[in-house]
Design an enzyme around this catalytic site. Structure first.
Site, PDB file in Angstrom:
ATOM      1  N   PHE A   1       0.838  -1.198   0.000  1.00  0.00           N
ATOM      2  CA  PHE A   1       0.000   0.000   0.000  1.00  0.00           C
ATOM      3  C   PHE A   1       0.873   1.248   0.000  1.00  0.00           C
ATOM      4  O   PHE A   1       0.644   2.179  -0.775  1.00  0.00           O
ATOM      5  CB  PHE A   1      -0.940   0.006   1.206  1.00  0.00           C
ATOM      6  CG  PHE A   1      -2.009   1.059   1.147  1.00  0.00           C
ATOM      7  CD1 PHE A   1      -3.250   0.773   0.593  1.00  0.00           C
ATOM      8  CD2 PHE A   1      -1.781   2.338   1.622  1.00  0.00           C
ATOM      9  CE1 PHE A   1      -4.239   1.750   0.513  1.00  0.00           C
ATOM     10  CE2 PHE A   1      -2.753   3.328   1.548  1.00  0.00           C
ATOM     11  CZ  PHE A   1      -3.988   3.034   0.992  1.00  0.00           C
TER      12      PHE A   1
ATOM     13  N   LYS B   1       4.311   1.852  -0.804  1.00  0.00           N
ATOM     14  CA  LYS B   1       5.541   1.312  -1.375  1.00  0.00           C
ATOM     15  C   LYS B   1       6.741   2.217  -1.144  1.00  0.00           C
ATOM     16  O   LYS B   1       7.882   1.740  -1.034  1.00  0.00           O
ATOM     17  CB  LYS B   1       5.363   1.086  -2.879  1.00  0.00           C
ATOM     18  CG  LYS B   1       4.398  -0.041  -3.230  1.00  0.00           C
ATOM     19  CD  LYS B   1       4.240  -0.169  -4.733  1.00  0.00           C
ATOM     20  CE  LYS B   1       3.321  -1.322  -5.090  1.00  0.00           C
ATOM     21  NZ  LYS B   1       3.914  -2.621  -4.780  1.00  0.00           N
TER      22      LYS B   1
ATOM     23  N   THR C   1       7.162  -3.250  -1.254  1.00  0.00           N
ATOM     24  CA  THR C   1       8.498  -3.807  -1.317  1.00  0.00           C
ATOM     25  C   THR C   1       9.466  -2.810  -1.965  1.00  0.00           C
ATOM     26  O   THR C   1       9.174  -2.223  -2.996  1.00  0.00           O
ATOM     27  CB  THR C   1       8.500  -5.129  -2.109  1.00  0.00           C
ATOM     28  OG1 THR C   1       7.711  -6.085  -1.402  1.00  0.00           O
ATOM     29  CG2 THR C   1       9.883  -5.682  -2.289  1.00  0.00           C
TER      30      THR C   1
ATOM     31  N   ASN D   1      -3.275  -8.304  -8.592  1.00  0.00           N
ATOM     32  CA  ASN D   1      -2.277  -7.305  -8.959  1.00  0.00           C
ATOM     33  C   ASN D   1      -1.040  -7.976  -9.529  1.00  0.00           C
ATOM     34  O   ASN D   1      -0.677  -9.080  -9.134  1.00  0.00           O
ATOM     35  CB  ASN D   1      -1.923  -6.427  -7.751  1.00  0.00           C
ATOM     36  CG  ASN D   1      -0.727  -6.951  -6.979  1.00  0.00           C
ATOM     37  OD1 ASN D   1       0.419  -6.696  -7.352  1.00  0.00           O
ATOM     38  ND2 ASN D   1      -1.003  -7.699  -5.908  1.00  0.00           N
TER      39      ASN D   1
ATOM     40  N   PHE E   1       6.836  -4.823  -8.083  1.00  0.00           N
ATOM     41  CA  PHE E   1       7.776  -4.088  -7.221  1.00  0.00           C
ATOM     42  C   PHE E   1       8.069  -2.687  -7.775  1.00  0.00           C
ATOM     43  O   PHE E   1       9.220  -2.232  -7.807  1.00  0.00           O
ATOM     44  CB  PHE E   1       9.096  -4.846  -7.051  1.00  0.00           C
ATOM     45  CG  PHE E   1       9.023  -6.086  -6.206  1.00  0.00           C
ATOM     46  CD1 PHE E   1       7.870  -6.434  -5.538  1.00  0.00           C
ATOM     47  CD2 PHE E   1      10.137  -6.914  -6.090  1.00  0.00           C
ATOM     48  CE1 PHE E   1       7.811  -7.589  -4.748  1.00  0.00           C
ATOM     49  CE2 PHE E   1      10.096  -8.063  -5.302  1.00  0.00           C
ATOM     50  CZ  PHE E   1       8.931  -8.408  -4.638  1.00  0.00           C
TER      51      PHE E   1
ATOM     52  N   ASN F   1       9.969  -3.909   3.933  1.00  0.00           N
ATOM     53  CA  ASN F   1       9.815  -5.102   3.106  1.00  0.00           C
ATOM     54  C   ASN F   1      10.769  -4.966   1.923  1.00  0.00           C
ATOM     55  O   ASN F   1      10.675  -4.024   1.138  1.00  0.00           O
ATOM     56  CB  ASN F   1       8.360  -5.200   2.637  1.00  0.00           C
ATOM     57  CG  ASN F   1       8.056  -6.495   1.915  1.00  0.00           C
ATOM     58  OD1 ASN F   1       8.638  -6.784   0.875  1.00  0.00           O
ATOM     59  ND2 ASN F   1       7.122  -7.258   2.449  1.00  0.00           N
TER      60      ASN F   1
ATOM     61  N   ASN G   1      11.045 -10.557   1.163  1.00  0.00           N
ATOM     62  CA  ASN G   1       9.970 -10.940   0.239  1.00  0.00           C
ATOM     63  C   ASN G   1      10.553 -11.771  -0.902  1.00  0.00           C
ATOM     64  O   ASN G   1      11.220 -11.242  -1.786  1.00  0.00           O
ATOM     65  CB  ASN G   1       9.276  -9.688  -0.306  1.00  0.00           C
ATOM     66  CG  ASN G   1       8.031 -10.019  -1.116  1.00  0.00           C
ATOM     67  OD1 ASN G   1       7.751 -11.178  -1.413  1.00  0.00           O
ATOM     68  ND2 ASN G   1       7.273  -8.997  -1.471  1.00  0.00           N
TER      69      ASN G   1
ATOM     70  N   SER H   1       6.455 -12.949  -3.846  1.00  0.00           N
ATOM     71  CA  SER H   1       5.589 -12.269  -4.801  1.00  0.00           C
ATOM     72  C   SER H   1       5.597 -13.032  -6.125  1.00  0.00           C
ATOM     73  O   SER H   1       6.655 -13.426  -6.612  1.00  0.00           O
ATOM     74  CB  SER H   1       6.068 -10.837  -5.052  1.00  0.00           C
ATOM     75  OG  SER H   1       5.380 -10.263  -6.151  1.00  0.00           O
TER      76      SER H   1
ATOM     77  N   ASN I   1       4.961 -11.721  -8.959  1.00  0.00           N
ATOM     78  CA  ASN I   1       4.996 -10.738 -10.041  1.00  0.00           C
ATOM     79  C   ASN I   1       6.386 -10.328 -10.507  1.00  0.00           C
ATOM     80  O   ASN I   1       6.527  -9.450 -11.348  1.00  0.00           O
ATOM     81  CB  ASN I   1       4.207  -9.489  -9.623  1.00  0.00           C
ATOM     82  CG  ASN I   1       2.770  -9.830  -9.291  1.00  0.00           C
ATOM     83  OD1 ASN I   1       2.145 -10.620  -9.991  1.00  0.00           O
ATOM     84  ND2 ASN I   1       2.248  -9.267  -8.210  1.00  0.00           N
ATOM     85  N   THR I   2       7.419 -10.935  -9.927  1.00  0.00           N
ATOM     86  CA  THR I   2       8.782 -10.749 -10.404  1.00  0.00           C
ATOM     87  C   THR I   2       9.268 -12.100 -10.914  1.00  0.00           C
ATOM     88  O   THR I   2       9.327 -13.058 -10.134  1.00  0.00           O
ATOM     89  CB  THR I   2       9.706 -10.240  -9.275  1.00  0.00           C
ATOM     90  OG1 THR I   2       9.269  -8.937  -8.866  1.00  0.00           O
ATOM     91  CG2 THR I   2      11.145 -10.157  -9.761  1.00  0.00           C
TER      92      THR I   2
ATOM     93  N   LYS J   1       8.372 -13.511   4.453  1.00  0.00           N
ATOM     94  CA  LYS J   1       6.997 -13.535   3.951  1.00  0.00           C
ATOM     95  C   LYS J   1       6.860 -14.668   2.951  1.00  0.00           C
ATOM     96  O   LYS J   1       7.615 -14.751   1.977  1.00  0.00           O
ATOM     97  CB  LYS J   1       6.629 -12.203   3.290  1.00  0.00           C
ATOM     98  CG  LYS J   1       5.139 -12.097   2.945  1.00  0.00           C
ATOM     99  CD  LYS J   1       4.741 -10.662   2.640  1.00  0.00           C
ATOM    100  CE  LYS J   1       3.232 -10.525   2.477  1.00  0.00           C
ATOM    101  NZ  LYS J   1       2.818  -9.123   2.300  1.00  0.00           N
TER     102      LYS J   1
ATOM    103  N   ASN K   1       1.495 -14.104   1.499  1.00  0.00           N
ATOM    104  CA  ASN K   1       1.456 -13.226   0.343  1.00  0.00           C
ATOM    105  C   ASN K   1       0.223 -13.571  -0.502  1.00  0.00           C
ATOM    106  O   ASN K   1      -0.627 -14.354  -0.077  1.00  0.00           O
ATOM    107  CB  ASN K   1       2.755 -13.384  -0.464  1.00  0.00           C
ATOM    108  CG  ASN K   1       3.162 -12.092  -1.151  1.00  0.00           C
ATOM    109  OD1 ASN K   1       2.332 -11.354  -1.666  1.00  0.00           O
ATOM    110  ND2 ASN K   1       4.461 -11.826  -1.177  1.00  0.00           N
TER     111      ASN K   1
ATOM    112  N   TYR L   1      -4.701  -5.196   3.783  1.00  0.00           N
ATOM    113  CA  TYR L   1      -4.477  -4.494   2.522  1.00  0.00           C
ATOM    114  C   TYR L   1      -5.795  -4.469   1.741  1.00  0.00           C
ATOM    115  O   TYR L   1      -6.499  -3.469   1.721  1.00  0.00           O
ATOM    116  CB  TYR L   1      -3.352  -5.133   1.697  1.00  0.00           C
ATOM    117  CG  TYR L   1      -3.008  -4.346   0.436  1.00  0.00           C
ATOM    118  CD1 TYR L   1      -3.996  -3.908  -0.434  1.00  0.00           C
ATOM    119  CD2 TYR L   1      -1.706  -4.038   0.105  1.00  0.00           C
ATOM    120  CE1 TYR L   1      -3.698  -3.191  -1.590  1.00  0.00           C
ATOM    121  CE2 TYR L   1      -1.395  -3.318  -1.051  1.00  0.00           C
ATOM    122  CZ  TYR L   1      -2.393  -2.901  -1.886  1.00  0.00           C
ATOM    123  OH  TYR L   1      -2.092  -2.192  -3.019  1.00  0.00           O
ATOM    124  N   THR L   2      -6.153  -5.599   1.130  1.00  0.00           N
ATOM    125  CA  THR L   2      -7.363  -5.628   0.307  1.00  0.00           C
ATOM    126  C   THR L   2      -8.612  -5.354   1.139  1.00  0.00           C
ATOM    127  O   THR L   2      -9.527  -4.657   0.699  1.00  0.00           O
ATOM    128  CB  THR L   2      -7.478  -6.977  -0.425  1.00  0.00           C
ATOM    129  OG1 THR L   2      -6.273  -7.193  -1.170  1.00  0.00           O
ATOM    130  CG2 THR L   2      -8.661  -6.994  -1.368  1.00  0.00           C
TER     131      THR L   2
END
Length: 346
Positions: free
Chosen positions: A68, A70, A90, A115, A119, A149, A182, A185, A187-188, A223, A252, A325-326
């Site tokens: 949220f 970053k 992160t 999402n 990062f 993070n 972290n 995630s 997404n990386t 995490k 996560n 968060y959400t």
């Protein structure tokens, strides 16, 4: 008031709404009396909510999860809403724009969010300078616990990932209260491969050795993803015990789309799923780790907390703190106070 605004906000792109809301929160809190009014409306103050975990005193057990804030620019505003701690990031060594837009998608029918931000952040130097300035400010001297993070840049190959984590660790060491590694995630590209036992042991042992060389040390947490098998969770318990890190954040976002009622096109978007669809699985992971370890280390519970009862379930499963968060996006800032008041009821 939030539930009057929410239908309007939800008509627009989630990422644009995020920046619109946070910018206006900052303006409101800078307005004379704005910060005090925010605390009066949202904050629940009671000494019975205080928790001491891994040597740190949290004024209440409800925190803001990473993602949220970053770039370390909303700590004061989040504290005024009643959060007991805020986790920034992160954060990566170098600035990076993240993945192409659009990269955030609401799933209202399921109470979820997908999402694939990647990062996106301004880099560790900018974040460290902001945190240092906040620590010196009047708001920053009120004891808000801040977590850092940390992750690796997208362009950094996994064999060099440890150096990225070290750079973030060293740069943030004097301005955060605890660290979160972290590696979970989705997404990386390739990042989750670092959750495998051997590379994870290497990464955590390296950070712990660096941590122990300082005159003081910072708690280091890991995490983890909700998609780990029980065998992998067994490895996590062993890794925590062998490396001596302070604890776990579970969990996560998930790559699973099981049980979603949202239409196929939207739910097929790549990225991590959070919110209500994650509620049960994250609680299962907390309970498994707590039982397997005999409560040997603290667990921060996060994933699908949309009500006070969701938070209580996480705490009853073995979590000592929780993060939002959400649920914060869907339920608004009133959720923080509802959880704290429910905790006070026992």
């Amino acid at each position: 008031m939030y539930f009057l605004l929410k239908p309007i906000l939800f008509k627009f792109d989630p990422e644009r709404v995020h920046y619109f809301v946070t910018a206006n929160l900052k303006r409101f809190n800078r307005f004379p009396g704005g910060a005090a009014l925010s605390r009066a409306i949202w904050d629940v103050k009671d000494a019975r909510l205080e928790r001491e975990v891994f040597g740190l005193k949290f004024r209440n057990p409800v925190g803001l999860a990473a993602g949220f804030d970053k770039n370390g620019e909303m700590m004061g505003e989040m504290a005024n809403m009643g959060f007991g701690f805020v986790e920034v990031g992160t954060v990566t060594p170098l600035p990076q724009p993240g993945n192409p837009k659009p990269r955030m998608f609401r799933l209202p029918a399921d109470g979820g969010l997908i999402n694939r931000m990647g990062f996106n952040n301004l880099g560790v130097d900018v974040v460290a300078e902001r945190l240092a300035a906040f620590r010196k400010s009047k708001a920053g001297q009120k004891g808000l616990i801040i977590g850092g993070n940390i992750g690796k840049n997208k362009v950094t190959p996994n064999e060099d990932a440890v150096s990225d984590y070290i750079k973030c660790f060293d740069r943030l060491f004097d301005v955060v209260d605890y660290f979160v590694v972290n590696v979970s995630s989705p997404n990386t590209p390739g990042l989750r491969a670092l959750q495998e036992k051997e590379p994870l042991m290497d990464l955590l042992n390296t950070l712990q050795k660096r941590n122990n060389k300082n005159s003081i040390s910072r708690p280091i947490l890991l995490k983890i993803a909700p998609d780990l098998t029980n065998e992998q969770l067994d490895d996590i318990v062993e890794i925590v015990q062998q490396t001596g890190i302070a604890g776990i954040i579970a969990t996560n976002t998930t790559i699973s789309r099981e049980g979603l009622t949202t239409p196929g096109e939207l739910k097929s978007e790549t990225g991590g799923l959070s919110g209500v669809p994650l509620t049960t699985r994250s609680t299962e992971v907390i309970a498994y780790l707590h039982k397997k370890s005999n409560g040997a280390f603290p667990i921060i519970g996060v994933g699908g907390i949309h009500s006070a009862e969701d938070a209580i379930e996480k705490l009853n499963a073995g979590a000592v703190l929780v993060q939002l968060y959400t649920g914060f996006i869907y339920e608004g800032p009133g959720l923080i106070g509802r959880i704290n008041r429910r905790i006070l009821k026992g």
